[in-house]
Design an enzyme around this catalytic site. Structure first.
Site, PDB file in Angstrom:
ATOM      1  N   THR A   1       0.631  -0.864  -0.267  1.00 14.62           N
ATOM      2  CA  THR A   1       0.445   0.309  -0.142  1.00 14.62           C
ATOM      3  C   THR A   1       0.507   1.497  -0.193  1.00 14.62           C
ATOM      4  O   THR A   1       2.165   1.404   0.459  1.00 14.62           O
ATOM      5  CB  THR A   1      -0.785   0.256   1.749  1.00 14.62           C
ATOM      6  N   ASP A   2       0.047   2.212  -0.118  1.00 17.05           N
ATOM      7  CA  ASP A   2       1.096   3.435  -0.491  1.00 17.05           C
ATOM      8  C   ASP A   2       1.411   3.947   1.135  1.00 17.05           C
ATOM      9  O   ASP A   2       2.277   4.304   1.170  1.00 17.05           O
ATOM     10  CB  ASP A   2       0.257   4.795  -1.221  1.00 17.05           C
ATOM     11  N   GLU A   3       0.511   3.364   1.791  1.00 18.06           N
ATOM     12  CA  GLU A   3       0.040   4.154   3.126  1.00 18.06           C
ATOM     13  C   GLU A   3       1.736   3.787   3.798  1.00 18.06           C
ATOM     14  O   GLU A   3       1.831   4.200   5.435  1.00 18.06           O
ATOM     15  CB  GLU A   3      -0.898   2.877   3.866  1.00 18.06           C
TER      16      GLU A   3
ATOM     17  N   TYR B   1      -1.109   0.284  11.397  1.00 19.76           N
ATOM     18  CA  TYR B   1      -2.060  -1.151   9.672  1.00 19.76           C
ATOM     19  C   TYR B   1      -0.922  -0.929   8.970  1.00 19.76           C
ATOM     20  O   TYR B   1       0.167  -1.489   8.581  1.00 19.76           O
ATOM     21  CB  TYR B   1      -2.692  -0.724   9.430  1.00 19.76           C
TER      22      TYR B   1
ATOM     23  N   LYS C   1       2.339  -3.384   7.137  1.00 16.93           N
ATOM     24  CA  LYS C   1       2.130  -3.930   6.108  1.00 16.93           C
ATOM     25  C   LYS C   1       3.698  -3.100   5.351  1.00 16.93           C
ATOM     26  O   LYS C   1       4.648  -3.984   4.775  1.00 16.93           O
ATOM     27  CB  LYS C   1       1.340  -2.296   4.581  1.00 16.93           C
TER      28      LYS C   1
HETATM   29  P1  NAD Z   1     -10.145  -7.020   2.983  1.00 15.41           P
HETATM   30  O1  NAD Z   1     -10.116  -6.356   4.124  1.00 15.41           O
HETATM   31  O2  NAD Z   1     -11.029  -6.437   2.062  1.00 15.41           O
HETATM   32  O3  NAD Z   1      -9.854  -8.278   2.281  1.00 15.41           O
HETATM   33  C1  NAD Z   1      -8.979  -8.914   3.665  1.00 15.41           C
HETATM   34  C2  NAD Z   1      -8.830 -10.239   2.728  1.00 15.41           C
HETATM   35  O4  NAD Z   1      -7.850 -11.187   3.321  1.00 15.41           O
HETATM   36  C3  NAD Z   1     -10.585 -10.630   3.065  1.00 15.41           C
HETATM   37  O5  NAD Z   1     -11.501 -11.685   2.765  1.00 15.41           O
HETATM   38  C4  NAD Z   1     -10.030 -11.528   5.112  1.00 15.41           C
HETATM   39  O6  NAD Z   1     -11.048 -12.787   5.589  1.00 15.41           O
HETATM   40  C5  NAD Z   1      -8.594 -12.388   4.299  1.00 15.41           C
HETATM   41  N1  NAD Z   1      -7.332 -12.335   5.762  1.00 15.41           N
HETATM   42  C6  NAD Z   1      -7.822 -11.781   6.388  1.00 15.41           C
HETATM   43  N2  NAD Z   1      -7.072 -12.507   7.864  1.00 15.41           N
HETATM   44  C7  NAD Z   1      -6.534 -13.507   6.935  1.00 15.41           C
HETATM   45  C8  NAD Z   1      -5.383 -14.283   7.443  1.00 15.41           C
HETATM   46  N3  NAD Z   1      -4.968 -14.804   8.612  1.00 15.41           N
HETATM   47  N4  NAD Z   1      -5.706 -15.778   6.660  1.00 15.41           N
HETATM   48  C9  NAD Z   1      -6.352 -15.920   5.793  1.00 15.41           C
HETATM   49  N5  NAD Z   1      -6.624 -14.475   5.281  1.00 15.41           N
HETATM   50  C10 NAD Z   1      -6.313 -13.630   5.517  1.00 15.41           C
HETATM   51  O7  NAD Z   1      -9.163  -6.025   2.563  1.00 15.41           O
HETATM   52  P2  NAD Z   1      -9.078  -5.168   0.836  1.00 15.41           P
HETATM   53  O8  NAD Z   1      -9.014  -3.826   0.653  1.00 15.41           O
HETATM   54  O9  NAD Z   1      -9.137  -6.548  -0.294  1.00 15.41           O
HETATM   55  O10 NAD Z   1      -7.176  -5.547   0.851  1.00 15.41           O
HETATM   56  C11 NAD Z   1      -6.422  -6.598  -0.179  1.00 15.41           C
HETATM   57  C12 NAD Z   1      -4.887  -6.592   0.168  1.00 15.41           C
HETATM   58  O11 NAD Z   1      -4.471  -4.288  -0.528  1.00 15.41           O
HETATM   59  C13 NAD Z   1      -4.463  -5.861   1.525  1.00 15.41           C
HETATM   60  O12 NAD Z   1      -2.962  -6.667   1.566  1.00 15.41           O
HETATM   61  C14 NAD Z   1      -3.984  -4.448   1.625  1.00 15.41           C
HETATM   62  O13 NAD Z   1      -3.514  -3.474   2.198  1.00 15.41           O
HETATM   63  C15 NAD Z   1      -3.717  -3.950   0.420  1.00 15.41           C
HETATM   64  N6  NAD Z   1      -4.314  -2.744   0.005  1.00 15.41           N
HETATM   65  C16 NAD Z   1      -5.584  -2.574  -0.169  1.00 15.41           C
HETATM   66  C17 NAD Z   1      -6.083  -1.023  -0.407  1.00 15.41           C
HETATM   67  C18 NAD Z   1      -7.732  -0.179  -0.362  1.00 15.41           C
HETATM   68  O14 NAD Z   1      -7.645   0.417  -0.972  1.00 15.41           O
HETATM   69  N7  NAD Z   1      -8.700  -1.426   0.040  1.00 15.41           N
HETATM   70  C19 NAD Z   1      -5.212  -0.767  -1.273  1.00 15.41           C
HETATM   71  C20 NAD Z   1      -3.523  -1.298  -1.895  1.00 15.41           C
HETATM   72  C21 NAD Z   1      -3.448  -1.633  -1.109  1.00 15.41           C
HETATM   73  O1  DAU Z   2      -4.119   4.638   0.864  1.00 18.84           O
HETATM   74  C1  DAU Z   2      -4.401   2.543   0.743  1.00 18.84           C
HETATM   75  C2  DAU Z   2      -4.357   2.377   1.772  1.00 18.84           C
HETATM   76  O2  DAU Z   2      -6.670   2.671   1.622  1.00 18.84           O
HETATM   77  C3  DAU Z   2      -5.127   0.503   2.174  1.00 18.84           C
HETATM   78  O3  DAU Z   2      -3.999   0.584   2.486  1.00 18.84           O
HETATM   79  C4  DAU Z   2      -6.472   1.073   3.218  1.00 18.84           C
HETATM   80  O4  DAU Z   2      -6.100  -0.431   3.148  1.00 18.84           O
HETATM   81  C5  DAU Z   2      -8.001   1.426   2.789  1.00 18.84           C
HETATM   82  O5  DAU Z   2      -8.899   0.699   4.160  1.00 18.84           O
HETATM   83  C6  DAU Z   2      -7.387   2.688   3.279  1.00 18.84           C
HETATM   84  O6  DAU Z   2      -7.066   3.578   4.135  1.00 18.84           O
HETATM   85  P1  DAU Z   2      -7.825   4.862   4.031  1.00 18.84           P
HETATM   86  O7  DAU Z   2      -7.700   5.200   5.736  1.00 18.84           O
HETATM   87  O8  DAU Z   2      -7.733   5.723   3.396  1.00 18.84           O
HETATM   88  O9  DAU Z   2      -9.473   4.373   3.748  1.00 18.84           O
HETATM   89  P2  DAU Z   2     -10.808   4.576   4.529  1.00 18.84           P
HETATM   90  O10 DAU Z   2     -11.595   4.409   3.396  1.00 18.84           O
HETATM   91  O11 DAU Z   2     -10.374   4.105   6.045  1.00 18.84           O
HETATM   92  O12 DAU Z   2     -10.360   5.936   4.224  1.00 18.84           O
HETATM   93  C7  DAU Z   2     -10.303   6.948   3.396  1.00 18.84           C
HETATM   94  C8  DAU Z   2     -10.848   8.369   4.004  1.00 18.84           C
HETATM   95  O13 DAU Z   2     -11.875   8.899   4.561  1.00 18.84           O
HETATM   96  C9  DAU Z   2      -9.391   8.536   5.456  1.00 18.84           C
HETATM   97  O14 DAU Z   2      -9.474   9.514   5.270  1.00 18.84           O
HETATM   98  C10 DAU Z   2     -10.273   9.039   6.602  1.00 18.84           C
HETATM   99  C11 DAU Z   2     -11.356   9.282   6.541  1.00 18.84           C
HETATM  100  N1  DAU Z   2     -12.878   8.882   6.390  1.00 18.84           N
HETATM  101  C12 DAU Z   2     -13.377   7.421   6.617  1.00 18.84           C
HETATM  102  C13 DAU Z   2     -14.207   6.163   7.457  1.00 18.84           C
HETATM  103  C14 DAU Z   2     -14.377   5.600   7.223  1.00 18.84           C
HETATM  104  C15 DAU Z   2     -13.756   9.272   7.505  1.00 18.84           C
HETATM  105  O15 DAU Z   2     -13.945  10.539   7.026  1.00 18.84           O
HETATM  106  N2  DAU Z   2     -15.139   9.004   7.883  1.00 18.84           N
HETATM  107  C16 DAU Z   2     -15.148   7.584   7.551  1.00 18.84           C
HETATM  108  O16 DAU Z   2     -16.414   6.736   9.129  1.00 18.84           O
END
Ligand code: NAD
Ligand code: DAU
Length: 339
Positions: A125-127, A153, A157
């Site tokens: 992730t970019d985080e 988190y 990562k």
């Molecule tokens: P998500 O939370 O929607 O899904 C995570 C999945 O992993 C779920 O199906 C969960 O059951 C499974 N899981 C959790 N713990 C586990 C374990 N111990 N063993 C096996 N499975 C397990 O997450 P997402 O948003 O789909 O993110 C997927 C990946 O992409 C993550 O690694 C996250 O860090 C990365 N990522 C997410 C975003 C985003 O915006 N959502 C952006 C960049 C990177």
């Molecule tokens: O940048 C990549 C990341 O993006 C991934 O690595 C993470 O897994 C993914 O969850 C996401 O992280 P963020 O923290 O950016 O996403 P989230 O949707 O939780 O929040 C997006 C923005 O919105 C953040 O600035 C917090 C704000 N927010 C979020 C929630 C849930 C609110 O203002 N209100 C809310 O209720």
């Protein structure tokens, strides 16, 4: 080709399974997923209809489960999506983030070493880069930006990324890493900003915006993330990190107002609530490396992507209504009740 896709019952992993099934109908796919609160087998209903797809419930940090799966399946490629992914939950309870995101990564890579897997891909992730100042729109994350994390988190990562690069250098494990910006699209769990706002706005419920809503995220439609990973696992250079993003920066309040406008709902639903602890200000990816080396660029801009996403939530109500009617209610009350 046989792929192991971990975390495939979650948001991005499930979209990736559908993407690969569509483009490479002959590939054999195995999904390993623990089905935590974020995993949903219903999401994979259509994928499960294919003969060359199989689902295994299991924990990536459970060495016995992982090694016996690798022993029987002989994977060519492993793509690790499995993670605890929600920043707010990591602030409440960091331990499970360390267990899954760090130890789980180590166990998978140990199995890849033992069973000679040709490519281990870490979905990062970019985080891991921390944040950028709001007033410096000229700054972007490149692959050279130092790791500098803010939340449990992102620290978990980043730790995993360092381990992946260590396994490359020390053991010669053929690894790649992608660091993507915020995704949105179908099957996004409604604890995250965009699906949370869509689902609550549809019910005319208050919309919690952290702080002043001025934090910036760089939104990428999930299919564009899938196409980037596809290119990296097939053509990416081993030992390399690739940033993935499409220059779609928006403040949170802009995102919320865009959703309300599409849904025809009033801005009076917006409620400013206490800010997230350690809240990262701005994320913005420089995707030059993946553009130049692999010819990747995003195909869906924010306006199209948000419309497609809203349409998906309108057409697939039972998917998310089932989720928000269960344990999620307690989660919402705990996280937002006194905010
Ligand atoms: P998500 O939370 O929607 O899904 C995570 C999945 O992993 C779920 O199906 C969960 O059951 C499974 N899981 C959790 N713990 C586990 C374990 N111990 N063993 C096996 N499975 C397990 O997450 P997402 O948003 O789909 O993110 C997927 C990946 O992409 C993550 O690694 C996250 O860090 C990365 N990522 C997410 C975003 C985003 O915006 N959502 C952006 C960049 C990177
Ligand atoms: O940048 C990549 C990341 O993006 C991934 O690595 C993470 O897994 C993914 O969850 C996401 O992280 P963020 O923290 O950016 O996403 P989230 O949707 O939780 O929040 C997006 C923005 O919105 C953040 O600035 C917090 C704000 N927010 C979020 C929630 C849930 C609110 O203002 N209100 C809310 O209720």
């Amino acid at each position: 080709m046989k792929l192991l896709i971990t975390g495939g019952a979650g948001f991005i992993g499930s979209n990736f399974i559908y993407y690969i099934q569509d483009r490479y109908p002959d590939y054999e796919l195995v999904c390993l997923d623990l089905l935590t609160y974020a995993g949903n087998l219903k999401t994979l209903d259509k994928a499960l209809k294919k003969n060359n797809f199989c689902f295994i419930k299991g924990d990536i940090s459970d060495r016995e489960t992982v090694f016996s799966l690798f022993e029987t399946e002989k994977f060519d490629v492993v793509v690790n999506f499995a993670a605890e992914s929600h920043v707010d939950r990591s602030i409440e309870n960091p331990s499970v983030f360390l267990q899954t995101n760090i130890i789980g990564t180590q166990v998978l890579m140990d199995a890849c070493r033992k069973y000679d897997v040709k490519r281990y891909h870490q979905v990062s992730t970019d985080e891991v880069y921390g944040d950028l100042p709001l007033e410096r729109a000229d700054l972007f994350f490149t692959e050279e930006t130092p790791i500098h994390t803010s939340s449990p988190y992102s620290a978990s990562k980043a730790s995993a990324d360092l381990l992946v690069l260590a396994y490359y250098r020390t053991f010669g494990l053929p690894v790649t890493i992608s660091r993507c910006s915020n995704n949105y699209g179908p099957y996004h769990f409604p604890e995250k900003l965009i699906p949370l706002i869509i689902s609550r706005a549809l019910a005319d419920e208050s919309l919690p915006v952290y702080g002043k809503g001025l934090n910036v995220r760089d939104w990428l439609y999930v299919e564009d993330h899938c196409s980037a990973i596809d290119l990296i696992i097939h053509n990416g250079r081993v030992g390399e990190v690739y940033n993935v993003g499409g220059h779609n920066e928006r403040t949170n309040i802009e995102v919320v107002k865009a959703i309300l406008a599409h849904l025809g709902k009033p801005e009076s639903l917006i409620t400013y609530v206490k800010d997230r602890a350690g809240h990262d200000l701005r994320y913005a990816i420089d995707p030059t490396k993946i553009n130049n080396e692999l010819g990747w660029s995003h195909q869906t801009g924010f306006e199209d992507g948000i419309k497609k996403t809203i349409d998906w939530y309108l057409n697939n109500r039972s998917w998310w209504e089932d989720i928000i009617s269960g344990d999620y209610k307690n989660y919402y009350e705990k996280m937002y009740g006194n905010r």
